[in-house]
Design a protein around this motif. Structure first.
Motif, PDB file in Angstrom:
ATOM      1  N   HIS A 120     -13.883  55.542 -42.011  1.00 25.66           N
ATOM      2  CA  HIS A 120     -13.969  54.093 -42.178  1.00 25.66           C
ATOM      3  C   HIS A 120     -12.581  53.485 -42.054  1.00 25.66           C
ATOM      4  CE1 HIS A 120     -17.642  54.985 -44.969  1.00 25.66           C
ATOM      5  NE2 HIS A 120     -17.906  55.216 -43.690  1.00 25.66           N
ATOM      6  N   CYS A 121     -12.519  52.232 -41.627  1.00 25.56           N
ATOM      7  CA  CYS A 121     -11.241  51.522 -41.564  1.00 25.56           C
ATOM      8  C   CYS A 121     -11.473  50.024 -41.711  1.00 25.56           C
ATOM      9  CB  CYS A 121     -10.477  51.845 -40.287  1.00 25.56           C
ATOM     10  SG  CYS A 121     -11.080  51.066 -38.791  1.00 25.56           S
ATOM     11  N   ASP A 122     -10.381  49.306 -41.842  1.00 21.12           N
ATOM     12  CA  ASP A 122     -10.404  47.859 -41.995  1.00 21.12           C
ATOM     13  C   ASP A 122     -10.231  47.222 -40.624  1.00 21.12           C
ATOM     14  OD1 ASP A 122      -9.484  45.111 -42.570  1.00 21.12           O
ATOM     15  OD2 ASP A 122      -9.325  45.809 -44.640  1.00 21.12           O
ATOM     16  N   ALA A 123     -11.063  46.258 -40.293  1.00 28.11           N
ATOM     17  CA  ALA A 123     -10.987  45.580 -38.993  1.00 28.11           C
ATOM     18  C   ALA A 123      -9.636  44.918 -38.781  1.00 28.11           C
ATOM     19  CB  ALA A 123     -12.095  44.536 -38.890  1.00 28.11           C
ATOM     20  N   ARG A 124      -8.936  44.611 -39.873  1.00 31.34           N
ATOM     21  CA  ARG A 124      -7.651  43.926 -39.793  1.00 31.34           C
ATOM     22  C   ARG A 124      -6.484  44.900 -39.628  1.00 31.34           C
ATOM     23  NH1 ARG A 124      -7.939  41.298 -45.509  1.00 31.34           N
ATOM     24  NH2 ARG A 124      -8.682  43.430 -45.872  1.00 31.34           N
ATOM     25  N   SER A 125      -6.756  46.199 -39.627  1.00 30.42           N
ATOM     26  CA  SER A 125      -5.700  47.215 -39.583  1.00 30.42           C
ATOM     27  C   SER A 125      -5.234  47.498 -38.157  1.00 30.42           C
ATOM     28  CB  SER A 125      -6.213  48.518 -40.203  1.00 30.42           C
ATOM     29  OG  SER A 125      -7.223  49.098 -39.388  1.00 30.42           O
ATOM     30  N   ALA A 126      -4.032  48.065 -38.064  1.00 32.71           N
ATOM     31  CA  ALA A 126      -3.509  48.501 -36.769  1.00 32.71           C
ATOM     32  C   ALA A 126      -4.410  49.586 -36.181  1.00 32.71           C
ATOM     33  CB  ALA A 126      -2.079  49.005 -36.923  1.00 32.71           C
ATOM     34  N   LYS A 127      -4.953  50.433 -37.029  1.00 32.37           N
ATOM     35  CA  LYS A 127      -5.832  51.510 -36.581  1.00 32.37           C
ATOM     36  C   LYS A 127      -7.016  50.960 -35.790  1.00 32.37           C
ATOM     37  CE  LYS A 127      -6.891  54.008 -39.966  1.00 32.37           C
ATOM     38  NZ  LYS A 127      -7.566  54.109 -41.274  1.00 32.37           N
ATOM     39  N   ALA A 128      -7.662  49.928 -36.323  1.00 27.40           N
ATOM     40  CA  ALA A 128      -8.812  49.327 -35.642  1.00 27.40           C
ATOM     41  C   ALA A 128      -8.395  48.700 -34.320  1.00 27.40           C
ATOM     42  CB  ALA A 128      -9.472  48.287 -36.537  1.00 27.40           C
ATOM     43  N   ALA A 129      -7.273  48.000 -34.302  1.00 26.56           N
ATOM     44  CA  ALA A 129      -6.791  47.375 -33.063  1.00 26.56           C
ATOM     45  C   ALA A 129      -6.455  48.426 -32.018  1.00 26.56           C
ATOM     46  CB  ALA A 129      -5.573  46.503 -33.360  1.00 26.56           C
ATOM     47  N   GLU A 130      -5.854  49.523 -32.452  1.00 29.37           N
ATOM     48  CA  GLU A 130      -5.482  50.592 -31.517  1.00 29.37           C
ATOM     49  C   GLU A 130      -6.718  51.245 -30.916  1.00 29.37           C
ATOM     50  OE1 GLU A 130      -1.439  51.354 -34.080  1.00 29.37           O
ATOM     51  OE2 GLU A 130      -3.022  52.877 -34.137  1.00 29.37           O
ATOM     52  N   ILE A 131      -7.731  51.495 -31.729  1.00 32.82           N
ATOM     53  CA  ILE A 131      -8.966  52.106 -31.221  1.00 32.82           C
ATOM     54  C   ILE A 131      -9.684  51.153 -30.279  1.00 32.82           C
ATOM     55  CG2 ILE A 131     -11.274  52.878 -31.910  1.00 32.82           C
ATOM     56  CD1 ILE A 131      -9.903  54.072 -34.449  1.00 32.82           C
ATOM     57  N   ALA A 132      -9.690  49.868 -30.605  1.00 36.62           N
ATOM     58  CA  ALA A 132     -10.339  48.878 -29.735  1.00 36.62           C
ATOM     59  C   ALA A 132      -9.649  48.810 -28.377  1.00 36.62           C
ATOM     60  CB  ALA A 132     -10.335  47.506 -30.397  1.00 36.62           C
ATOM     61  N   LEU A 192      -3.300  55.862 -30.187  1.00 39.00           N
ATOM     62  CA  LEU A 192      -2.176  55.398 -29.379  1.00 39.00           C
ATOM     63  C   LEU A 192      -1.843  53.975 -29.788  1.00 39.00           C
ATOM     64  CD1 LEU A 192      -3.147  56.779 -25.868  1.00 39.00           C
ATOM     65  CD2 LEU A 192      -1.339  57.589 -27.369  1.00 39.00           C
ATOM     66  N   GLY A 193      -0.575  53.749 -30.151  1.00 41.12           N
ATOM     67  CA  GLY A 193      -0.129  52.419 -30.533  1.00 41.12           C
ATOM     68  C   GLY A 193      -0.075  51.500 -29.329  1.00 41.12           C
ATOM     69  N   ARG A 194       0.113  50.240 -29.608  1.00 48.92           N
ATOM     70  CA  ARG A 194       0.131  49.244 -28.529  1.00 48.92           C
ATOM     71  C   ARG A 194       1.228  49.498 -27.514  1.00 48.92           C
ATOM     72  NH1 ARG A 194      -1.453  43.785 -31.913  1.00 48.92           N
ATOM     73  NH2 ARG A 194      -3.219  44.748 -32.929  1.00 48.92           N
ATOM     74  N   GLY A 195       2.335  50.089 -27.943  1.00 50.77           N
ATOM     75  CA  GLY A 195       3.425  50.405 -27.022  1.00 50.77           C
ATOM     76  C   GLY A 195       3.279  51.766 -26.359  1.00 50.77           C
ATOM     77  N   GLY A 196       2.159  52.459 -26.630  1.00 54.34           N
ATOM     78  CA  GLY A 196       1.911  53.760 -26.020  1.00 54.34           C
ATOM     79  C   GLY A 196       2.380  54.935 -26.862  1.00 54.34           C
ATOM     80  N   ALA A 197       3.051  54.676 -27.988  1.00 53.90           N
ATOM     81  CA  ALA A 197       3.517  55.754 -28.863  1.00 53.90           C
ATOM     82  C   ALA A 197       2.373  56.236 -29.749  1.00 53.90           C
ATOM     83  CB  ALA A 197       4.677  55.263 -29.726  1.00 53.90           C
ATOM     84  N   PRO A 198       2.367  57.524 -30.105  1.00 56.59           N
ATOM     85  CA  PRO A 198       1.314  58.016 -30.993  1.00 56.59           C
ATOM     86  C   PRO A 198       1.478  57.442 -32.395  1.00 56.59           C
ATOM     87  CG  PRO A 198       2.931  59.735 -30.581  1.00 56.59           C
ATOM     88  CD  PRO A 198       3.300  58.582 -29.702  1.00 56.59           C
ATOM     89  N   ARG A 199       0.352  57.199 -33.061  1.00 54.69           N
ATOM     90  CA  ARG A 199       0.327  56.724 -34.445  1.00 54.69           C
ATOM     91  C   ARG A 199      -0.541  57.704 -35.222  1.00 54.69           C
ATOM     92  NH1 ARG A 199       1.134  51.157 -35.191  1.00 54.69           N
ATOM     93  NH2 ARG A 199       1.359  51.836 -37.359  1.00 54.69           N
TER      94      ARG A 199
END
Length: 197
Positions: free
Chosen positions: A66-78, A40-47
């Motif tokens: 695996h993913c990069d800590a700097r990626s949107a994917k990591a921020a979304e999961i966090a 789920l993206g920061r605005g609630g939309a699916p990514r």
């Protein structure tokens, strides 16, 4: 007439086949090697994006990517750990969809073990500058690590994502009639049911 597989009318067999295909995918031996991960993206939309399946622990119902800590994917999961994974093998005519909770690991034993097992070519991504998703003035305007020290410095950006399945759907496409099964896990145990395809 095509012979039907042993799991065709067997719920437990469908679940075993799903996990077998996922394990083969993690070992680069099936179409399940590069599934799609939804967050789920920061605005609630699916990514949605394609990922590489790196490991499967059937007993723990866990999948590793695996993913990069700097990626949107990591921020979304966090920010929102609910995630889903979709894998389809066209040759086998099997689809597996998993929903569950994702957890990020960075700098811990899980991450260190995964980093040690990664090929140098895979490690390159985590030392690339600038961060993933950064706008560039042209396609090649990024820098890769140039030596072993720079390559190893990428570990600080390396994250392991463990997705633990709470729900798994299995779909087998067959001319004689498709088979779709649902498996769930919660505090009360495991559930299994056939679904209309």
């Amino acid at each position: 007439m095509t012979e039907l597989p042993p799991f065709y009318d067997d719920l437990a067999g469908c679940l075993a086949e799903a996990w077998r295909r996922l394990e083969e995918g993690a070992a680069h031996q099936s179409g399940f090697h590069t599934p799609a991960l939804a967050t789920l993206g920061r605005g609630g939309a699916p990514r949605l994006r394609t990922v590489v399946l790196r490991g499967v622990d059937r007993a723990a119902r866990a999948l590793r990517i695996h993913c990069d800590a700097r990626s949107a994917k990591a921020a979304e999961i966090a920010a929102e750990p609910r995630a889903a994974l979709h894998a389809y093998d066209a040759g086998a005519k099997i689809q597996v969809r998993i929903e569950g909770t994702a957890r990020l690991h960075g700098g811990d034993e899980v991450a260190r073990a995964a980093w040690a097992a990664s090929r140098p070519m895979s490690r390159l991504c985590y030392g690339t500058a600038p961060a993933p998703g950064t706008p560039l003035p042209e396609g090649g305007a990024f820098v890769l690590p140039e030596d072993e020290a720079a390559l190893e410095a990428g570990f600080s950006a390396f994250r392991v994502v463990i997705l633990t399945a709470a729900r798994l759907e299995f779909l087998y496409l067959a001319r004689q009639g498709h088979r779709r099964a649902l498996f769930t896990w919660d505090e009360e145990g495991q559930g299994a049911a056939w679904l209309a395809p």
